[in-house]
Scaffold this motif. Sequence first.
Motif, PDB file in Angstrom:
ATOM      1  N   LEU A  93       1.015  -0.700   0.120  1.00 52.45           N
ATOM      2  CA  LEU A  93      -0.127   0.229  -0.071  1.00 52.45           C
ATOM      3  C   LEU A  93       0.656   1.342  -0.279  1.00 52.45           C
ATOM      4  CD1 LEU A  93      -2.754   1.233  -0.001  1.00 52.45           C
ATOM      5  CD2 LEU A  93      -2.584   1.107   2.591  1.00 52.45           C
ATOM      6  N   ASN A  94       0.925   2.294  -1.009  1.00 56.15           N
ATOM      7  CA  ASN A  94       1.617   3.346  -1.245  1.00 56.15           C
ATOM      8  C   ASN A  94       0.759   4.401  -0.551  1.00 56.15           C
ATOM      9  OD1 ASN A  94       4.186   2.489  -2.175  1.00 56.15           O
ATOM     10  ND2 ASN A  94       2.741   1.627  -3.967  1.00 56.15           N
ATOM     11  N   LEU A  95       0.646   5.020   0.652  1.00 58.11           N
ATOM     12  CA  LEU A  95       0.048   5.631   1.341  1.00 58.11           C
ATOM     13  C   LEU A  95       0.679   6.883   1.115  1.00 58.11           C
ATOM     14  CD1 LEU A  95      -2.951   6.302   2.788  1.00 58.11           C
ATOM     15  CD2 LEU A  95      -1.453   5.091   4.733  1.00 58.11           C
ATOM     16  N   GLY A  96      -0.289   8.129   1.304  1.00 58.92           N
ATOM     17  CA  GLY A  96      -0.004   9.928   1.146  1.00 58.92           C
ATOM     18  C   GLY A  96       0.125  10.057   2.201  1.00 58.92           C
ATOM     19  N   ILE A  97       0.854  10.655   3.497  1.00 64.50           N
ATOM     20  CA  ILE A  97       0.139  10.995   4.510  1.00 64.50           C
ATOM     21  C   ILE A  97       1.059  12.830   4.237  1.00 64.50           C
ATOM     22  CG2 ILE A  97       0.831   8.833   5.745  1.00 64.50           C
ATOM     23  CD1 ILE A  97       2.897   9.942   7.033  1.00 64.50           C
ATOM     24  N   LEU A  98      -0.135  13.141   5.983  1.00 63.99           N
ATOM     25  CA  LEU A  98      -0.243  14.781   6.119  1.00 63.99           C
ATOM     26  C   LEU A  98       1.409  14.579   7.203  1.00 63.99           C
ATOM     27  CD1 LEU A  98      -3.364  16.107   5.835  1.00 63.99           C
ATOM     28  CD2 LEU A  98      -1.625  16.163   4.143  1.00 63.99           C
ATOM     29  N   TYR A  99       2.528  15.484   7.205  1.00 67.09           N
ATOM     30  CA  TYR A  99       3.544  15.054   7.850  1.00 67.09           C
ATOM     31  C   TYR A  99       2.870  15.419   9.296  1.00 67.09           C
ATOM     32  CZ  TYR A  99       7.569  14.133   4.992  1.00 67.09           C
ATOM     33  OH  TYR A  99       8.157  13.753   3.603  1.00 67.09           O
ATOM     34  N   GLY A 100       2.700  14.550  10.391  1.00 69.42           N
ATOM     35  CA  GLY A 100       2.283  15.495  11.665  1.00 69.42           C
ATOM     36  C   GLY A 100       1.230  15.442  11.908  1.00 69.42           C
ATOM     37  N   ASP A 145      -1.304   4.764  -3.939  1.00 66.44           N
ATOM     38  CA  ASP A 145      -2.928   3.732  -4.241  1.00 66.44           C
ATOM     39  C   ASP A 145      -3.533   5.385  -3.431  1.00 66.44           C
ATOM     40  OD1 ASP A 145      -1.044   1.579  -4.847  1.00 66.44           O
ATOM     41  OD2 ASP A 145      -0.966   1.989  -3.113  1.00 66.44           O
ATOM     42  N   LEU A 146      -3.401   5.524  -2.008  1.00 69.81           N
ATOM     43  CA  LEU A 146      -4.991   6.444  -0.786  1.00 69.81           C
ATOM     44  C   LEU A 146      -3.273   7.165  -0.983  1.00 69.81           C
ATOM     45  CD1 LEU A 146      -7.068   3.564   0.644  1.00 69.81           C
ATOM     46  CD2 LEU A 146      -7.357   4.865  -1.323  1.00 69.81           C
ATOM     47  N   ALA A 147      -3.815   8.618  -0.519  1.00 66.80           N
ATOM     48  CA  ALA A 147      -3.661   9.543   0.140  1.00 66.80           C
ATOM     49  C   ALA A 147      -4.725  10.576   1.145  1.00 66.80           C
ATOM     50  CB  ALA A 147      -2.810  10.532  -0.903  1.00 66.80           C
ATOM     51  N   PHE A 148      -3.698  10.811   2.689  1.00 68.31           N
ATOM     52  CA  PHE A 148      -4.299  11.697   3.515  1.00 68.31           C
ATOM     53  C   PHE A 148      -3.934  13.576   2.323  1.00 68.31           C
ATOM     54  CE2 PHE A 148      -4.105   8.467   5.865  1.00 68.31           C
ATOM     55  CZ  PHE A 148      -5.171   8.014   6.372  1.00 68.31           C
ATOM     56  N   LEU A 149      -5.816  14.480   2.273  1.00 67.38           N
ATOM     57  CA  LEU A 149      -5.371  15.358   1.516  1.00 67.38           C
ATOM     58  C   LEU A 149      -6.317  16.830   1.689  1.00 67.38           C
ATOM     59  CD1 LEU A 149      -6.653  15.010  -1.753  1.00 67.38           C
ATOM     60  CD2 LEU A 149      -4.088  14.545  -1.017  1.00 67.38           C
ATOM     61  N   LEU A 150      -5.391  17.173   3.134  1.00 66.55           N
ATOM     62  CA  LEU A 150      -6.206  18.804   3.591  1.00 66.55           C
ATOM     63  C   LEU A 150      -7.187  19.174   2.134  1.00 66.55           C
ATOM     64  CD1 LEU A 150      -6.322  20.598   5.107  1.00 66.55           C
ATOM     65  CD2 LEU A 150      -4.288  21.917   4.492  1.00 66.55           C
ATOM     66  N   VAL A 151      -8.233  19.426   1.432  1.00 64.95           N
ATOM     67  CA  VAL A 151      -9.117  19.647   0.748  1.00 64.95           C
ATOM     68  C   VAL A 151      -8.928  21.020   0.747  1.00 64.95           C
ATOM     69  CG1 VAL A 151     -11.276  19.329  -0.469  1.00 64.95           C
ATOM     70  CG2 VAL A 151      -9.984  17.532   0.519  1.00 64.95           C
ATOM     71  N   THR A 152      -8.600  22.012  -0.333  1.00 68.38           N
ATOM     72  CA  THR A 152      -8.429  23.708  -0.227  1.00 68.38           C
ATOM     73  C   THR A 152      -9.279  24.541  -1.288  1.00 68.38           C
ATOM     74  OG1 THR A 152      -6.521  24.256  -1.308  1.00 68.38           O
ATOM     75  CG2 THR A 152      -6.863  23.829   1.147  1.00 68.38           C
ATOM     76  N   GLY A 153      -9.478  23.670  -2.184  1.00 68.86           N
ATOM     77  CA  GLY A 153     -10.791  22.997  -3.745  1.00 68.86           C
ATOM     78  C   GLY A 153     -10.806  22.017  -3.813  1.00 68.86           C
ATOM     79  N   VAL A 154     -11.497  22.395  -5.222  1.00 71.09           N
ATOM     80  CA  VAL A 154     -11.738  20.908  -6.285  1.00 71.09           C
ATOM     81  C   VAL A 154     -10.372  19.829  -6.390  1.00 71.09           C
ATOM     82  CG1 VAL A 154     -14.166  22.500  -6.868  1.00 71.09           C
ATOM     83  CG2 VAL A 154     -11.418  22.451  -8.331  1.00 71.09           C
ATOM     84  N   THR A 155     -10.970  19.172  -6.414  1.00 75.95           N
ATOM     85  CA  THR A 155      -9.929  17.607  -6.869  1.00 75.95           C
ATOM     86  C   THR A 155     -10.877  16.814  -7.936  1.00 75.95           C
ATOM     87  OG1 THR A 155     -11.583  16.682  -4.729  1.00 75.95           O
ATOM     88  CG2 THR A 155      -9.241  17.917  -4.345  1.00 75.95           C
ATOM     89  N   PRO A 156     -10.130  17.407  -9.130  1.00 75.48           N
ATOM     90  CA  PRO A 156     -11.241  16.389 -10.432  1.00 75.48           C
ATOM     91  C   PRO A 156     -10.207  15.483 -10.610  1.00 75.48           C
ATOM     92  CG  PRO A 156      -9.447  18.651 -11.022  1.00 75.48           C
ATOM     93  CD  PRO A 156      -9.895  18.947  -9.762  1.00 75.48           C
ATOM     94  N   GLY A 157     -11.174  14.785 -10.937  1.00 77.59           N
ATOM     95  CA  GLY A 157     -10.320  13.436 -11.089  1.00 77.59           C
ATOM     96  C   GLY A 157     -10.159  12.300  -9.447  1.00 77.59           C
TER      97      GLY A 157
END
Length: 294
Positions: A93-100, A145-157
């Motif tokens: 699992l390739n996982l994107g994380i938000l530091y801290g 594969d998956l990632a945690f995002l701090l959503v600041t606007g639209v995220t197309p796709g």
Amino acid sequence: MDLRKLEHFVAVAEERNFTRAAARLHIVQSGISSSVKALERELGVPLFERTTQHVGLTPAGRALLPQARRILAEVRTARQEIARVRGGLAGTLNLGILYGYSPTGLATHLVRFRAAHPQVALHLRGTGAHDGTDHAQRLHDGDLDLAFLLVTGVTPGLVRHPIGTETVLLACHPDHPLAAHDTVALTDLATETTIDFPPTWGVRSAVDAAYAAAGVGRQVSFEMNDISTILDLVRHGLGVAFVPGFLTRHAAGLTFLRVRELPGEFEVALAASAARPLSPVSHAFLDTILKPGG
């Protein structure tokens, strides 16, 4: 075409460096160089432009990269499906994380996931890698594969699964004149030295959007992708910084202020590419995160 050669090609393309790619794959540099050269001979075109200071993709390399990623992802998914049928989930699992940031107890979820699926390797990738590519782009490219995002606007796709909220605050030294206030306006910061994250970070995107909407110009004096260093610079009075609100729990010796032009809360989500189906491993991790009471 040898899948191992494709894997080596992708690693060099992403790292922009043969030494870093070799370290990432735990092989000697000569091995990865030979593999890439063999792939170039097989395809009949150079894939990289090499200098003593830089490794970049040729037009052929740029054309091959998304296809190589897709092939490797499909092979990985096929192996996971076979492992599932055989009675156990295996793979990566390739996982994107938000530091801290540990949304909804990320460490706890990782423990639970590993306990249920001990044969799955977890590769955690932070935001703001050396090449400046953000999590959203890496999801589109198939690098994550998956990632945690701090959503600041639209995220197309992307397909987003909301898991919480976060604030963005202004950090300053307790002796700074602004520290006497509870809130500030962007116009109050016109003459301030600003320390900030790279443009690909969610916090930076949110702040840049707020400045643009307010019609206020800004100048970033320091830019880096390390939270602890940013806080240390603020602590030493070298400037002010926009930071995620969770840091208030871990950053002694600083004052945090709300900024009027910034939304009170931003969505934190676990995201995936809408262009590709989730692998069995990704499905299992998503279920772990979203499971009520988990």
